[in-house]
Motif scaffolding. Structure first.
Motif, PDB file in Angstrom:
ATOM      1  N   ALA A  53       2.473   5.370 -10.623  1.00 31.05           N
ATOM      2  CA  ALA A  53       1.332   6.276 -10.414  1.00 31.05           C
ATOM      3  C   ALA A  53       1.613   7.186  -9.234  1.00 31.05           C
ATOM      4  CB  ALA A  53       0.053   5.466 -10.163  1.00 31.05           C
ATOM      5  N   ILE A  54       1.132   8.412  -9.346  1.00 32.68           N
ATOM      6  CA  ILE A  54       1.116   9.331  -8.209  1.00 32.68           C
ATOM      7  C   ILE A  54      -0.333   9.443  -7.758  1.00 32.68           C
ATOM      8  CG2 ILE A  54       1.512  11.684  -7.410  1.00 32.68           C
ATOM      9  CD1 ILE A  54       4.094  10.308  -7.940  1.00 32.68           C
ATOM     10  N   VAL A  55      -0.592   9.119  -6.511  1.00 31.65           N
ATOM     11  CA  VAL A  55      -1.955   9.093  -5.983  1.00 31.65           C
ATOM     12  C   VAL A  55      -2.109  10.175  -4.917  1.00 31.65           C
ATOM     13  CG1 VAL A  55      -3.707   7.697  -4.846  1.00 31.65           C
ATOM     14  CG2 VAL A  55      -2.071   6.614  -6.396  1.00 31.65           C
ATOM     15  N   TRP A  56      -3.168  10.990  -5.065  1.00 31.01           N
ATOM     16  CA  TRP A  56      -3.503  12.000  -4.059  1.00 31.01           C
ATOM     17  C   TRP A  56      -4.861  11.628  -3.475  1.00 31.01           C
ATOM     18  CZ3 TRP A  56      -1.718  15.707  -1.092  1.00 31.01           C
ATOM     19  CH2 TRP A  56      -2.599  16.643  -0.542  1.00 31.01           C
ATOM     20  N   ASP A  57      -4.913  11.359  -2.175  1.00 37.31           N
ATOM     21  CA  ASP A  57      -6.164  10.924  -1.548  1.00 37.31           C
ATOM     22  C   ASP A  57      -6.884  12.056  -0.817  1.00 37.31           C
ATOM     23  OD1 ASP A  57      -4.656  11.343   0.724  1.00 37.31           O
ATOM     24  OD2 ASP A  57      -4.635   9.249   1.364  1.00 37.31           O
ATOM     25  N   GLY A  58      -6.438  13.282  -1.047  1.00 35.33           N
ATOM     26  CA  GLY A  58      -7.039  14.430  -0.378  1.00 35.33           C
ATOM     27  C   GLY A  58      -6.242  14.900   0.818  1.00 35.33           C
ATOM     28  N   ARG A  59      -5.293  14.063   1.270  1.00 32.60           N
ATOM     29  CA  ARG A  59      -4.470  14.422   2.423  1.00 32.60           C
ATOM     30  C   ARG A  59      -2.975  14.304   2.130  1.00 32.60           C
ATOM     31  NH1 ARG A  59      -8.289  11.001   4.111  1.00 32.60           N
ATOM     32  NH2 ARG A  59      -6.795   9.284   4.212  1.00 32.60           N
ATOM     33  N   ARG A  60      -2.627  13.269   1.390  1.00 37.37           N
ATOM     34  CA  ARG A  60      -1.205  13.050   1.115  1.00 37.37           C
ATOM     35  C   ARG A  60      -1.054  12.434  -0.266  1.00 37.37           C
ATOM     36  NH1 ARG A  60       0.919   7.480   3.879  1.00 37.37           N
ATOM     37  NH2 ARG A  60       2.695   8.073   2.574  1.00 37.37           N
ATOM     38  N   ALA A  61       0.163  12.574  -0.797  1.00 39.72           N
ATOM     39  CA  ALA A  61       0.490  11.975  -2.091  1.00 39.72           C
ATOM     40  C   ALA A  61       1.367  10.754  -1.860  1.00 39.72           C
ATOM     41  CB  ALA A  61       1.212  12.986  -2.979  1.00 39.72           C
ATOM     42  N   ARG A  62       1.138   9.724  -2.681  1.00 35.55           N
ATOM     43  CA  ARG A  62       1.935   8.493  -2.609  1.00 35.55           C
ATOM     44  C   ARG A  62       2.362   8.110  -4.021  1.00 35.55           C
ATOM     45  NH1 ARG A  62      -1.574   4.014   0.207  1.00 35.55           N
ATOM     46  NH2 ARG A  62       0.441   3.068   0.747  1.00 35.55           N
ATOM     47  N   ASN A  63       3.552   7.565  -4.126  1.00 30.95           N
ATOM     48  CA  ASN A  63       4.052   7.078  -5.406  1.00 30.95           C
ATOM     49  C   ASN A  63       3.947   5.565  -5.430  1.00 30.95           C
ATOM     50  OD1 ASN A  63       5.669   7.258  -7.976  1.00 30.95           O
ATOM     51  ND2 ASN A  63       7.048   6.007  -6.753  1.00 30.95           N
ATOM     52  N   LEU A  64       3.302   5.026  -6.455  1.00 28.35           N
ATOM     53  CA  LEU A  64       3.189   3.585  -6.626  1.00 28.35           C
ATOM     54  C   LEU A  64       4.120   3.164  -7.753  1.00 28.35           C
ATOM     55  CD1 LEU A  64       1.841   0.896  -5.920  1.00 28.35           C
ATOM     56  CD2 LEU A  64       0.066   1.446  -7.599  1.00 28.35           C
ATOM     57  N   ASP A  65       5.156   2.425  -7.413  1.00 27.20           N
ATOM     58  CA  ASP A  65       6.132   1.962  -8.392  1.00 27.20           C
ATOM     59  C   ASP A  65       5.769   0.539  -8.802  1.00 27.20           C
ATOM     60  OD1 ASP A  65       8.326   1.132  -9.876  1.00 27.20           O
ATOM     61  OD2 ASP A  65       9.742   2.265  -8.664  1.00 27.20           O
ATOM     62  N   CYS A  66       5.375   0.388 -10.042  1.00 27.39           N
ATOM     63  CA  CYS A  66       5.059  -0.951 -10.564  1.00 27.39           C
ATOM     64  C   CYS A  66       5.740  -1.130 -11.915  1.00 27.39           C
ATOM     65  CB  CYS A  66       3.555  -1.175 -10.657  1.00 27.39           C
ATOM     66  SG  CYS A  66       2.620   0.141 -11.479  1.00 27.39           S
ATOM     67  N   PHE A  67       7.001  -0.674 -11.951  1.00 29.60           N
ATOM     68  CA  PHE A  67       7.785  -0.852 -13.169  1.00 29.60           C
ATOM     69  C   PHE A  67       8.222  -2.310 -13.265  1.00 29.60           C
ATOM     70  CE2 PHE A  67      11.361   0.051 -16.119  1.00 29.60           C
ATOM     71  CZ  PHE A  67      10.619   0.708 -17.077  1.00 29.60           C
ATOM     72  N   VAL A  68       8.621  -2.706 -14.470  1.00 28.72           N
ATOM     73  CA  VAL A  68       9.073  -4.084 -14.673  1.00 28.72           C
ATOM     74  C   VAL A  68      10.392  -4.319 -13.929  1.00 28.72           C
ATOM     75  CG1 VAL A  68       7.961  -4.229 -16.928  1.00 28.72           C
ATOM     76  CG2 VAL A  68      10.338  -3.475 -16.773  1.00 28.72           C
TER      77      VAL A  68
END
Length: 270
Positions: A53-68
């Motif tokens: 997932a790519i998450v934007w919280d209004g200030r910065r973007a973060r990549n969440l890696d939850c692949f197998v």
């Protein structure tokens, strides 16, 4: 800012919209839609799969890696199947030995804990409702199922995808009673059930699965910085590695102002 939900099945999108309408955050909607997709889109995905997932919280973007991840156990080899995709034959390695260490549940749990607002059990409700009622198979899903029939109808899959010996077609209702029980557990125990609870125990008890207890308890979804790629004056933030997006954007030609024929001829994959 207006909210939007995109999904591979109307029911998955509706799950996200339902949660947003109750004041849920974008993360809540993403979790609910993803869980719903594990019911409505099982030709494409599943509860014990992987994601990012790519998450934007209004200030910065973060990549969440939850692949197998690759399991550490040893056991019987995978089952080799040859599946025809038109004129091409694709080799599939399937069966219990092909099961990897699940990543999606941990990723959804991480996303919810850091950015969610609504209770976890509420986010499971749309998926659980779909599992209890059954979901209509869209024509495009049915077309994929027809191509993947040797894989999807292997062993216990036959009862789900070809009940009575007839492969499901577009408009048919897909019934998956096992997901009802699984989602009830997920709602009650949380996503951690896959790693330290009832779901994990059931996975480890499946004959031929190479995933071990240590594999499950050691798994963690990982946050990282997304990769930034510039294309036609727009800055894209995406995942590197398996996504292939950074490389693809760098090879895409400028198509604005070209005719339909010229756009096709400029395609880098031809």
């Amino acid at each position: 800012m207006k909210a939007a939900v995109a999904a591979g099945h109307p029911a998955s999108a509706e799950a996200g919209i339902e949660i947003l309408s109750e004041g849920g955050a974008a993360a809540d909607a993403a979790v609910a839609a993803a869980l719903a997709s594990c019911v409505a889109e099982t030709v494409m995905t599943g509860l014990l799969g992987g994601a990012h997932a790519i998450v934007w919280d209004g200030r910065r973007a973060r990549n969440l890696d939850c692949f197998v991840s690759v399991p550490s156990g040893c056991g019987p080899p995978m089952v080799d199947l040859q599946v025809a995709f038109g004129e091409e034959t694709v080799h599939y390695a399937v069966g219990p030995a092909s099961c990897a260490v699940p990543g999606l549940p941990a990723g959804l749990d991480t996303l919810w804990r850091e950015y969610g607002r609504l209770p976890w059990s509420r986010l499971v409700e749309p998926a659980l409702r779909l599992a209890r009622a059954g979901t209509e198979l869209p024509p495009r899903h049915a077309a994929c199922l027809a191509m993947l029939a040797p894989v999807m109808t292997l062993n216990r899959g036959a009862a789900l995808y070809s009940p009575g010996g007839r492969l499901l077609d577009g408009g048919d209702v897909l019934e998956q009673p096992g997901l009802v029980a699984a989602l009830e557990v997920i709602a009650r125990e949380g996503a951690g059930s896959v790693y330290r609870g009832s779901i994990g125990e059931a996975l480890l008890a499946e004959p031929g699965v190479l995933v071990t207890h240590d594999d499950l308890t050691a798994y963690e979804a990982q946050w990282s910085e997304p990769v930034a790629v510039d294309y036609v004056g727009v800055r894209f933030l995406t995942r590197a590695g398996l996504s292939g997006i950074p490389d693809l954007l760098g090879r895409l030609p400028r198509l604005a102002g070209l005719s339909a024929t010229e756009r096709v001829l400029r395609a880098p994959w031809l």
